[in-house]
Design a protein around this motif. Structure first.
Motif, short mmCIF file in Angstrom:
data_model
loop_
_atom_site.label_atom_id
_atom_site.label_comp_id
_atom_site.label_asym_id
_atom_site.label_seq_id
_atom_site.Cartn_x
_atom_site.Cartn_y
_atom_site.Cartn_z
N UNK A 1 0.84 -1.19 0.00
CA UNK A 1 0.00 0.00 0.00
C UNK A 1 0.88 1.23 0.00
N UNK A 2 0.41 2.32 -0.63
CA UNK A 2 1.14 3.58 -0.62
C UNK A 2 1.04 4.20 0.76
N UNK A 3 1.95 5.16 1.06
CA UNK A 3 1.91 5.82 2.36
C UNK A 3 0.59 6.54 2.59
N UNK A 4 0.06 7.13 1.50
CA UNK A 4 -1.21 7.85 1.64
C UNK A 4 -2.33 6.90 2.02
N UNK A 5 -2.32 5.68 1.39
CA UNK A 5 -3.36 4.71 1.71
C UNK A 5 -3.17 4.17 3.12
N UNK A 6 -1.87 3.99 3.49
CA UNK A 6 -1.60 3.31 4.76
C UNK A 6 -2.02 4.14 5.96
N UNK A 7 -2.08 5.48 5.82
CA UNK A 7 -2.36 6.33 6.97
C UNK A 7 -3.76 6.92 6.96
N UNK A 8 -4.61 6.48 6.04
CA UNK A 8 -5.98 6.98 6.03
C UNK A 8 -6.76 6.34 7.16
N UNK A 9 -7.76 7.06 7.71
CA UNK A 9 -8.56 6.47 8.78
C UNK A 9 -9.22 5.18 8.33
N UNK A 10 -9.17 4.15 9.15
CA UNK A 10 -9.71 2.85 8.77
C UNK A 10 -11.20 2.79 9.04
N UNK A 11 -11.99 2.23 8.11
CA UNK A 11 -13.42 2.06 8.34
C UNK A 11 -13.68 1.14 9.52
N UNK A 12 -14.86 1.24 10.06
CA UNK A 12 -15.18 0.50 11.27
C UNK A 12 -15.22 -1.01 11.04
N UNK A 13 -15.45 -1.47 9.79
CA UNK A 13 -15.57 -2.90 9.55
C UNK A 13 -14.22 -3.59 9.38
N UNK A 14 -13.12 -2.86 9.46
CA UNK A 14 -11.81 -3.48 9.39
C UNK A 14 -11.45 -4.10 10.74
N UNK A 15 -10.54 -5.07 10.70
CA UNK A 15 -10.22 -5.86 11.89
C UNK A 15 -8.85 -5.48 12.44
N UNK A 16 -8.72 -5.50 13.75
CA UNK A 16 -7.44 -5.29 14.40
C UNK A 16 -6.64 -6.60 14.36
N UNK A 17 -5.37 -6.54 14.75
CA UNK A 17 -4.55 -7.75 14.80
C UNK A 17 -5.18 -8.77 15.75
N UNK A 18 -5.66 -8.32 16.89
CA UNK A 18 -6.29 -9.24 17.84
C UNK A 18 -7.51 -9.94 17.26
N UNK A 19 -8.32 -9.20 16.51
CA UNK A 19 -9.50 -9.80 15.90
C UNK A 19 -9.12 -10.78 14.80
N UNK A 20 -8.06 -10.45 14.05
CA UNK A 20 -7.58 -11.37 13.01
C UNK A 20 -7.13 -12.69 13.64
N UNK A 21 -6.36 -12.58 14.72
CA UNK A 21 -5.88 -13.78 15.39
C UNK A 21 -7.02 -14.61 15.94
N UNK A 22 -8.03 -13.95 16.50
CA UNK A 22 -9.18 -14.67 17.05
C UNK A 22 -9.92 -15.45 15.97
N UNK A 23 -9.97 -14.90 14.76
CA UNK A 23 -10.69 -15.57 13.67
C UNK A 23 -9.87 -16.68 13.01
N UNK A 24 -8.56 -16.49 12.92
CA UNK A 24 -7.74 -17.42 12.15
C UNK A 24 -7.05 -18.49 12.99
N UNK A 25 -6.86 -18.26 14.27
CA UNK A 25 -6.14 -19.23 15.08
C UNK A 25 -6.82 -20.59 15.18
N UNK A 26 -8.17 -20.68 15.14
CA UNK A 26 -8.76 -22.03 15.12
C UNK A 26 -8.28 -22.85 13.92
N UNK A 27 -8.00 -22.19 12.78
CA UNK A 27 -7.50 -22.87 11.59
C UNK A 27 -5.98 -22.97 11.60
N UNK A 28 -5.31 -21.93 12.14
CA UNK A 28 -3.85 -21.85 12.11
C UNK A 28 -3.35 -21.51 13.52
N UNK A 29 -3.23 -22.50 14.38
CA UNK A 29 -2.91 -22.26 15.80
C UNK A 29 -1.58 -21.57 16.04
N UNK A 30 -0.63 -21.69 15.09
CA UNK A 30 0.68 -21.10 15.30
C UNK A 30 0.78 -19.66 14.81
#
Length: 232
Positions: free
Chosen positions: A3-32
């Protein structure tokens, strides 16, 4: 892909996931899966999460799809990240590349969704018997769990076919010992990297382990093919 710097620093929409939410969703499939692994994949430009004004990573549904794809390719086919990235780059360019390492089976899509099977459904889908699954667990060929993924289903189906040729799970106990010996080789090779305690080194060690496992698989397959040729 990055992503470009301009894209990377734009405010994120509410439906995007944090790292913690990503881990919660994917760890059942990928425990490591860990935060350092996610950052490592971003460094290798396999994903490009957005950033909030405060610099926090936010993951879109597209990022999640790509993550599942990358992690599945590593786990199922032991593909190096550079190969996976090259494949994704080709897809991004509108081409239809062939993914190395999957010639013997269907090429997965960018949206893999692994199904999870409870015990009874696993047995039914594999065409197995409860006793065969019990024997596979006793022989350490399958780890007991409440739900099983596609790899276990593939193993159980193979055991069904082997049983028809008179090969029972108990005859394959040596496979577990062989796998443990290979693990020892991999761990020895990782010692120089594992000594470093930073998160990036841990992620690199994980990637290197998969690459070594893939190379060992090539050697093992070659030896088996060579041995089979003597039977012709």
């Amino acid at each position: 892909m990055a992503a470009s710097n301009a894209q990377a620093r734009t405010p994120a929409p509410q439906n995007l996931l944090s790292i913690g939410q990503v881990l919660a969703r994917l760890r059942p499939e990928f425990p490591d899966l860990t935060p350092s692994k996610l950052r490592f994949l971003e460094e290798r430009q396999l994903i490009s999460p957005a950033r909030t004004e405060s610099g926090y990573r936010k993951f879109s549904s597209t990022d999640m799809d790509r993550l599942r794809f990358v992690l599945t390719m590593q786990r199922e086919h032991y593909l190096p990240l550079k190969i996976i990235r090259s494949y994704l780059d080709e897809l991004d360019a509108g081409r239809q590349p062939e993914l190395p390492g999957t010639a013997t089976g269907p090429i997965p899509t960018i949206l893999p969704t692994e199904r999870r099977y409870p015990r009874e459904e696993l047995i039914r889908e594999a065409g197995a018997t409860p006793q065969l699954l019990n024997d596979a667990v006793s022989a350490s060929l399958i780890v007991p769990a409440e739900h099983y993924g596609e790899p276990v289903l593939a193993v159980l189906r193979s055991l069904v076919e082997l049983q028809r040729s008179g090969i029972e799970p108990r005859h394959l106990r040596g496979f577990r010992a062989s796998a443990e010996r290979e693990l020892g080789l991999i761990e020895s090779a990782l010692i120089p990297v594992a000594r470093r305690k930073d998160a990036s080194s841990r992620a690199k060690a994980s990637e290197l382990a998969r690459e070594i496992a893939g190379q060992l698989e090539i050697v093992r397959s070659s030896l088996i093919r060579s041995a089979l040729s003597r039977l012709d």
